[in-house]
Design an enzyme around this catalytic site. Structure first.
Site, PDB file in Angstrom:
ATOM      1  N   LYS A 123      44.805  42.825  40.964  1.00  0.00           N
ATOM      2  CA  LYS A 123      44.634  42.638  39.523  1.00  0.00           C
ATOM      3  C   LYS A 123      45.069  43.902  38.770  1.00  0.00           C
ATOM      4  O   LYS A 123      45.874  43.835  37.832  1.00  0.00           O
ATOM      5  CB  LYS A 123      43.175  42.308  39.185  1.00  0.00           C
ATOM      6  CG  LYS A 123      42.951  42.052  37.712  1.00  0.00           C
ATOM      7  CD  LYS A 123      41.480  41.950  37.372  1.00  0.00           C
ATOM      8  CE  LYS A 123      40.879  43.326  37.204  1.00  0.00           C
ATOM      9  NZ  LYS A 123      39.511  43.321  36.655  1.00  0.00           N
ATOM     10  N   ASP A 142      41.839  38.103  36.040  1.00  0.00           N
ATOM     11  CA  ASP A 142      40.525  38.657  35.717  1.00  0.00           C
ATOM     12  C   ASP A 142      39.552  37.500  35.469  1.00  0.00           C
ATOM     13  O   ASP A 142      39.878  36.338  35.713  1.00  0.00           O
ATOM     14  CB  ASP A 142      40.617  39.600  34.508  1.00  0.00           C
ATOM     15  CG  ASP A 142      40.837  38.844  33.211  1.00  0.00           C
ATOM     16  OD1 ASP A 142      41.085  37.615  33.247  1.00  0.00           O
ATOM     17  OD2 ASP A 142      40.736  39.476  32.147  1.00  0.00           O
TER      18      ASP A 142
END
Ligand code: SF4
Length: 220
Positions: A123, A142
């Site tokens: 991420k 996320d």
């Protein structure tokens, strides 16, 4: 999910949100080092909270060299309000030390090297690559991207890496970075975690969550 459905979702989100005018809703940064540190700090907190502490942090430690030599207690005090401050302090100082020891003080530009930095997973690496270097090697998943994409039925997985793979197969590469921002804005403004505002959402007729929720109309 067929590609026409993705086209509908993409155009609705583009028509609803203006990423170019949403800077205040996202992390603030001026260079790749700041993108990296701010993104590590953003775990389990809001971008607004991170922006408040990075103003102080980057004034005190403007680059990898200064942060690599930082006093842990002082950094902990500065970033305390972001939560998990001890682990985050360890990670950003270790990240800065790795930049100094391995990458001549610069942030590497590719996924494989970014993943060797403490505190950096896919991420964070995706966010750094997109915002620091203007490219995309994936989609940062996320909490908002995860919630919105699974509710819409774009993925049936709960694991962020698997969700990312489903999204990569569905979304054209030139939209990967943009879709991250659009999903985040939709998750913040309409598709809330606890009570999504489905009756205000133009995606309701394309949404798996809405179709399986008997209290909601299936179409606007
Ligand atoms: S219809 Fe509801 S659950 Fe589906 S995307 Fe919109 S707000 Fe989220």
């Amino acid at each position: 999910m067929s590609s026409p459905d993705f086209c509908f979702i993409y155009h609705y989100l583009c028509d609803t949100y203006d990423l170019s005018q949403s800077g205040d809703e996202f992390l603030h940064f001026n260079n790749p080092f700041e993108v990296l540190v701010a993104t590590i700090l953003s775990a389990q907190t809001t971008d607004r909270c991170v922006n408040q502490v990075t103003k102080v942090l980057f004034a005190r430690y403007p680059d990898a060299d200064s942060l690599a030599k930082a006093d842990h207690t002082e950094v902990e005090e500065i970033i305390h309000s972001t939560g998990f401050y001890r682990a985050k302090t360890r990670n950003i100082i270790a990240a800065a030390q790795t930049l100094m020891d391995t990458f001549d003080g610069s942030v590497p530009e590719d996924m494989s090297h970014l993943l060797t930095i403490p505190g950096v997973g896919r991420k964070t690496a995706n966010i750094v690559i997109h915002h620091a270097f203007g490219r995309s090697e994936g989609i940062a998943v996320d909490t908002h991207v995860r919630r919105v994409s699974t509710r819409l039925g774009l993925s049936n997985h709960s694991d962020p890496d698997k969700i990312e793979q489903d999204l990569l197969a569905l979304i054209p590469p030139d939209l990967w970075g943009e879709m991250n921002g659009l999903f985040i804005l939709h998750g913040r403004h309409i598709c809330h975690a606890r009570r999504p505002a489905c009756t205000q959402c133009g995606l309701i007729s394309h949404c798996k969550y809405a179709k399986t929720n008997p209290d909601l109309p299936s179409h606007r």
